[in-house]
Enzyme design. Sequence first.
Site, PDB file in Angstrom:
ATOM      1  N   PRO A  32       0.848  -1.197   0.000  1.00 58.67           N
ATOM      2  CA  PRO A  32       0.000   0.000   0.000  1.00 58.67           C
ATOM      3  C   PRO A  32       0.884   1.249   0.000  1.00 58.67           C
ATOM      4  CG  PRO A  32      -0.569  -1.511   1.791  1.00 58.67           C
ATOM      5  CD  PRO A  32       0.735  -1.964   1.240  1.00 58.67           C
ATOM      6  N   CYS A 117       3.866   2.556   9.198  1.00 61.15           N
ATOM      7  CA  CYS A 117       4.068   3.903   8.654  1.00 61.15           C
ATOM      8  C   CYS A 117       5.018   4.698   9.549  1.00 61.15           C
ATOM      9  CB  CYS A 117       2.735   4.629   8.527  1.00 61.15           C
ATOM     10  SG  CYS A 117       2.900   6.270   7.773  1.00 61.15           S
ATOM     11  N   LYS A 157       1.118  -5.284   8.534  1.00 59.34           N
ATOM     12  CA  LYS A 157       2.378  -4.805   7.969  1.00 59.34           C
ATOM     13  C   LYS A 157       3.056  -3.935   9.024  1.00 59.34           C
ATOM     14  CE  LYS A 157       4.444  -2.892   3.776  1.00 59.34           C
ATOM     15  NZ  LYS A 157       5.302  -1.835   4.313  1.00 59.34           N
ATOM     16  N   GLY A 219      11.362  -4.559   1.544  1.00 64.96           N
ATOM     17  CA  GLY A 219      12.529  -3.696   1.628  1.00 64.96           C
ATOM     18  C   GLY A 219      13.580  -4.029   0.597  1.00 64.96           C
TER      19      GLY A 219
END
Length: 384
Positions: A32, A117, A157, A219
Amino acid sequence: MTVADTSAARPGEFRLLRVGPYQVWPPVVLAPMAGITNAPFRVLCREYGAGLYVSEMITSRALVERDEKTLSLIRFAPGEHPRSLQLYGVDPATVADAVKIVVGEGLADHVDLNFGCPVPKVTRRGGGAALPYKRNLLRDILRAAVRAAGDVPVTVKMRKGIDEDHLTYLDAGRIAQDEGVAAVALHGRTAAQMYDGRADWSAIARLKEALDIPVLGNGDIWQASDAIRMMRQTGCDGVVVGRGCLGRPWLFRDLAFAFAGRAETTAPRLGEVAATMRRHAELLAAWMGEVRAMRDFRKHVSWYLKGFVVGNDLRARMGMVSTLAELDALLGELDPDQPWPAAVAVQPRGRQTGSRRVHLPAGWLDSPEVEAPPTEAELAHSGG
C-alpha cells in the site's frame, strides 16, 4: 523487450502463499502506498502479473465517520480479486467498527492493518510504526479486528521497531499470531531509518523462524532477482514490493517470470515506456476524470523517465501536463528507440528520506504498557 537474467526460481523451490482462504501465486504483494496504489495503478500492475494488490491506506476513523474522500478511495476495479484494503487505526473499538463496515458491506475480501508507517504525522499520534511498542494496545487492536472480520483474513504490515534501541517486531509478530492474524509483513527498517540505508533482511529471517504463520519480506526489492534472493536468504513466504515498481509496473511481469523459473527481465525501450505511460494516464482518466487524472499522473513522470536521456524542458512540460491530448503530443517527442538504461534498475525510487528522530507522543517510551489509546490519535482523513 526482455533480456536474460541470472536468477530465477528452481522448479518447486517456493510454495503458494496462503492468506486465509486465498492462494497467491506468485507470492508477491503490492505494498500500500498513499497516493499511488489507487485502482488504476493496481489494474496496470495486474496487467503485467498476478499477485495480491493492496489499496491505499484507509483511516478507520474516517471510514466510520463516512468521510467522503475516504469512501471514494474504497473502490476496486472489476476483476480485482481478492480485494485487499489496508486500514490504519489506534483505537480498538474504532478499528473494529471499521472492519465491521468493510465486512458487512462487502467492501473488501482481505484487511491489512498498518503498523509500519514512519511519517511524523502518524507516529507523533502513537500510530503506525510507533504503536507496536505498546504491546497490550497492539493486542487489543488485533483481537478486535480479527473478531470483527470473521472469515475475512486480517494481515499486518510492520517495521522492525521505532529505532535500534526499541525493536518490536518479534513481540508484535508473536502477538499477531496469537490473535489469529493470517500473515505478517516486515519491512526490514526501523521508523527512525525511514527509507535510509539498506533493509535488514536478517530480521525477516528471525521473524520467520519465530512464527508459524506466513511471513512476508519487504525492503529493497528493486528487481525480480532481489525477490528470489530475499526468499532464499530469509525463508520468507512471499515478498512485498513498494518503491521498486514506481514507474516500472512491468516489474510484476519480471517477478512472474522469475518465480516460474524463467531467467528473463524486462528492458523496455523508451517507446514501450511511453506506451505504458499512456495506458496509465488512460486508466486514471477513466477512473477519476481527465482533469484530476492528469494532476495525479504528473508525479509518475519522473519515475517512468528515470535514467533516460530526456531534455529538462520536455521533462518539465510533462510534469505540468493537463490533458491526454497534451500528453500524447509530449510522448511523441520522445525517442522511441532509446534503449533501457540498465543502471536505473537497481537504483532507489520514490521516497529516500534519511534517518531521523522519530516523533512520538510525550512519554511514549517510558513504558511498553498503555491502558488506553493516545488522545486524539486517530487520523481524520485517508490516503495521501
